[in-house]
Design a protein around this motif. Structure first.
Motif, PDB file in Angstrom:
ATOM      1  N   ASP A   1      -4.364   0.630  -1.713  1.00  0.00           N
ATOM      2  CA  ASP A   1      -3.823  -0.722  -1.792  1.00  0.00           C
ATOM      3  C   ASP A   1      -3.311  -0.967  -3.205  1.00  0.00           C
ATOM      4  OD1 ASP A   1      -4.389  -1.477   0.897  1.00  0.00           O
ATOM      5  OD2 ASP A   1      -6.500  -1.577   0.328  1.00  0.00           O
TER       6      ASP A   1
ATOM      7  N   SER B   1      -8.625   3.118  -0.195  1.00  0.00           N
ATOM      8  CA  SER B   1      -9.315   2.545   0.959  1.00  0.00           C
ATOM      9  C   SER B   1     -10.568   3.357   1.282  1.00  0.00           C
ATOM     10  CB  SER B   1      -8.380   2.546   2.172  1.00  0.00           C
ATOM     11  OG  SER B   1      -9.086   2.225   3.348  1.00  0.00           O
TER      12      SER B   1
ATOM     13  N   TYR C   1       0.832  -1.192   0.000  1.00  0.00           N
ATOM     14  CA  TYR C   1       0.000   0.000   0.000  1.00  0.00           C
ATOM     15  C   TYR C   1       0.871   1.249   0.000  1.00  0.00           C
ATOM     16  CZ  TYR C   1       0.983   0.152   5.034  1.00  0.00           C
ATOM     17  OH  TYR C   1       1.607   0.201   6.245  1.00  0.00           O
TER      18      TYR C   1
END
Length: 91
Positions: A53, A45, A9
């Motif tokens: 991500d 997210s 991420y």
């Protein structure tokens, strides 16, 4: 030759969130056009808006190295300078 997978991420500074999100559109398009790019997914997210991500698959290390070189010289490379990266590389 073995497939290269990068997963993890990125954390984008709050003040740069819109700039990075806008630049990501072209970055995604250019990456998917690269020879050897099999999968390129960057998903924001829902719970942490500045976290994205990342999941990438390349056919081999040469394709992955090409991608890394292109990114460093690209607009995305400039825009994402302050992005905090947390990746795992699987060969």
């Amino acid at each position: 030759m073995s497939k290269i997978i990068l997963k993890g991420y990125i954390l984008v500074p709050e003040a740069e969130l819109d700039l990075v999100k806008n630049a990501l559109v072209l970055h995604r398009e250019l990456t998917l056009e690269e020879p050897g790019c099999m999968v390129f997914s960057v998903t924001q997210s829902l719970r942490v808006p500045n976290r994205f991500d990342v999941y990438e698959e390349f056919t081999d290390s040469a394709a992955f190295e090409f991608h890394q070189s292109r990114v460093k010289a690209s607009y995305w490379g400039q825009v994402s300078t302050n992005v905090e990266r947390h990746y795992e590389l699987i060969e």
